[in-house]
Enzyme design. Structure first.
Site, mmCIF file in Angstrom:
data_model
loop_
_atom_site.group_PDB
_atom_site.id
_atom_site.type_symbol
_atom_site.label_atom_id
_atom_site.label_comp_id
_atom_site.label_asym_id
_atom_site.label_seq_id
_atom_site.Cartn_x
_atom_site.Cartn_y
_atom_site.Cartn_z
ATOM 1 N N TYR A 1 0.825 -1.197 0.000
ATOM 2 C CA TYR A 1 0.000 0.000 0.000
ATOM 3 C C TYR A 1 0.867 1.258 0.000
ATOM 4 O O TYR A 1 1.805 1.399 0.778
ATOM 5 C CB TYR A 1 -0.932 0.045 1.224
ATOM 6 C CG TYR A 1 -1.759 1.315 1.263
ATOM 7 C CD1 TYR A 1 -2.750 1.546 0.311
ATOM 8 C CD2 TYR A 1 -1.516 2.316 2.207
ATOM 9 C CE1 TYR A 1 -3.491 2.724 0.316
ATOM 10 C CE2 TYR A 1 -2.253 3.487 2.224
ATOM 11 C CZ TYR A 1 -3.234 3.688 1.269
ATOM 12 O OH TYR A 1 -3.958 4.849 1.259
ATOM 13 N N GLY B 1 -6.717 4.871 -0.719
ATOM 14 C CA GLY B 1 -8.072 4.933 -0.192
ATOM 15 C C GLY B 1 -8.906 3.765 -0.678
ATOM 16 O O GLY B 1 -8.492 2.603 -0.610
#
Length: 512
Positions: free
Chosen positions: A54, A61
């Site tokens: 990530y 998001g």
């Protein structure tokens, strides 16, 4: 010029104030550069692996499930800055933006974000050049950081968008960078995200509000003492032994300040009417309790601010063992709560000051003063409408005390389904601090006029020093009605720039 050195372990409140308001230069320590380089090696190694990480090789998001191929990652980082620079409304003040930039640099230098040393150096160069990105009032929900405000700052690093130069002129960022010999940053993996994901705006405004309130709370002790004197109140309620049996430190400090201001007064304790007072009204007698509670609220807020100043707020973060982990440390709740607590305390301090002013103007409660402190009541209105203005400001303070942090609004397709609204809490506190300054200025104006109307009684030496300094500042004393707004503006400036405290402390010595 003063230089603030940014290391890997955080900064202090005085560092923030020096950079945001004092124009101090910023320098990266060797420790910070080493921490930046070490963390970047970890990010580069992860970027080379096929596994999605990530912020390094994924979207953000609600789009975090998409794995981004290497050839698109630079574009991804540029795009997150461009798309998130979506603020609207009036421009945010220069000191707020400089605090925002400096505090983001503080987290970057922790070595927990994976940003390259050259990006951090360009952030410092931007501050040192006096280039201030154009940041707008609206765009932060106080969760995932102050996203839109920080994005506008990151946009300037990329040489895009608009910024203000040291001359105060807004120009395209690319022109300003070129004029100062700075190269736009080409963002790499994780760097765009790392520049956006922090509580830096709300924290910067908290630090500056605390600095302003330090002075205003002491100023409020002074104006309360002057009102007590003008109302012929008793200073016996300020005795240290009374406050020792309810040992709140802020209360004791405020009482001590008031007692120091009133030392040597010939007005306290006199009764000039047919109904002797056993006790003064709450707004006079309880001044230290109210101001003291606000001081103790500030002490808690300062503890939170100090913890945040030592924090590295980002998502994901690079841990010392080499892991890169997602987390929720960007949530602004700790800062948002104390910003709201302070707004409540500010509203109450303004409210009690206004009640004392009203008492000074009411002939039925002022113990011998003329109605509205007018020269010829009926022909003259005196300070009647000055109190209206003060009341309007206090009413606004009460509205600003409604907590922003009690609200939350979902965003990002319900991925970010609970937010802090800390930026909003900070913005309204900033307005509240300005309005409190004006409220105290009106009380000062009324109290000094009332004291001068007590003919035959000698005020305290500290009070005399305040009155003399106020008159030298162009604020006129009792007399027939005149255009009042300039006097009130001058009284506001007298409080705001510290001349009130300077005048008092020439007699009392340093107050608490």
């Amino acid at each position: 010029m003063h230089t603030v050195v940014v290391g890997a372990s955080g900064v202090t409140a005085s560092d923030v104030l020096a950079v945001a308001r004092g124009g101090a230069r910023v320098q990266l320590s060797e420790e910070a550069v080493a921490a930046l380089a070490a963390a970047r090696e970890i990010v580069d190694a992860l970027a080379a692996k096929p596994d999605p990480v990530y912020g390094v090789s994924t979207g953000f998001g609600a789009l975090a499930t998409r794995h981004i191929s290497p050839e698109l990652r630079a574009q991804l980082q540029r795009n997150i800055v461009r798309s998130h620079a979506a603020g609207m409304g009036p421009r945010v003040e220069r000191d707020v933006v400089r605090a925002l930039m400096f505090l983001r640099l503080k987290t970057v230098c922790s070595g927990r974000t994976g940003v390259r040393p050259e990006v951090a150096q360009t952030m410092a160069d931007l501050l040192n050049a006096g280039i201030t990105p154009v940041v707008h009032e609206y765009g932060s929900l106080g969760c995932s950081g102050d996203l839109a405000p920080l994005s506008h700052c990151a946009l300037t690093l990329m040489g895009e968008g608009d910024a203000e130069g040291p001359d105060g002129v807004v120009r395209p960022a690319a022109e300003l960078l070129a004029a100062h010999g700075l190269q736009p940053v080409e963002l790499r993996e994780k760097e765009g995200l790392a520049l956006l994901n922090g509580t830096d705006g709300m924290l910067g405004m908290l630090v500056m509000a605390l600095a302003d309130l330090d002075a205003l709370y002491t100023s409020a002790d002074v104006t309360a003492a002057l009102s007590l004197e003008a109302l012929l109140g008793t200073d016996k309620v300020l005795a240290p032994e009374l406050h020792a049996i309810r040992p709140h430190p802020g209360q004791a400090a405020s009482a001590a300040n008031m007692l120091a201001v009133l030392k040597g007064s010939g007005l306290t304790g006199h009764h000039q009417d047919d109904a002797p007072r056993v006790q003064d009204a709450y707004s006079v007698r309880c001044a230290p309790q109210v101001a003291g509670a606000g001081r103790d609220t500030m002490a808690h807020a300062r503890l939170v601010a100090d913890r945040e100043l030592a924090s590295a707020v980002d998502n994901p973060v690079v841990l010392p063992d080499g892991r890169v982990e997602s987390n929720g440390n960007f949530h602004g709740a700790p800062v948002a709560y104390v910003l709201d607590f302070l707004a409540v305390a500010v509203a109450d301090l303004g409210s009690i000051a206004e009640r004392r002013t009203d008492r000074l103007l009411d002939k039925n409660r002022s113990h011998g003063l003329p109605p509205f402190l007018a020269d010829d009541a009926g022909v003259d209105s005196g300070l009647m409408i000055a109190q209206y203005t003060q009341a309007a400001l206090v009413s606004e303070l009460k509205r600003l005390a409604v907590p922003a942090s009690a609200d939350s609004i979902p965003s990002s397709a319900m991925q970010e389904d609970h937010v802090s609204m800390g930026w909003s809490a900070a913005r309204k506190l900033r307005t509240a601090v300005d309005n409190l300054t004006r409220v105290l200025a009106v009380e000062l104006y009324a109290a000094t006029r009332a004291i001068e109307l007590r003919e035959g009684l000698t005020p305290a030496p500290a009070t005399r020093a305040v009155i003399d300094a106020l008159r030298e500042a162009g604020v006129q004393g009792p007399g027939p009605d005149r255009f009042l707004a300039p006097d009130l503006a001058a009284a506001e400036a007298f409080v705001r720039d510290g001349r009130l405290l300077t005048a008092v402390e020439t007699v009392t010595g340093p107050l608490q």
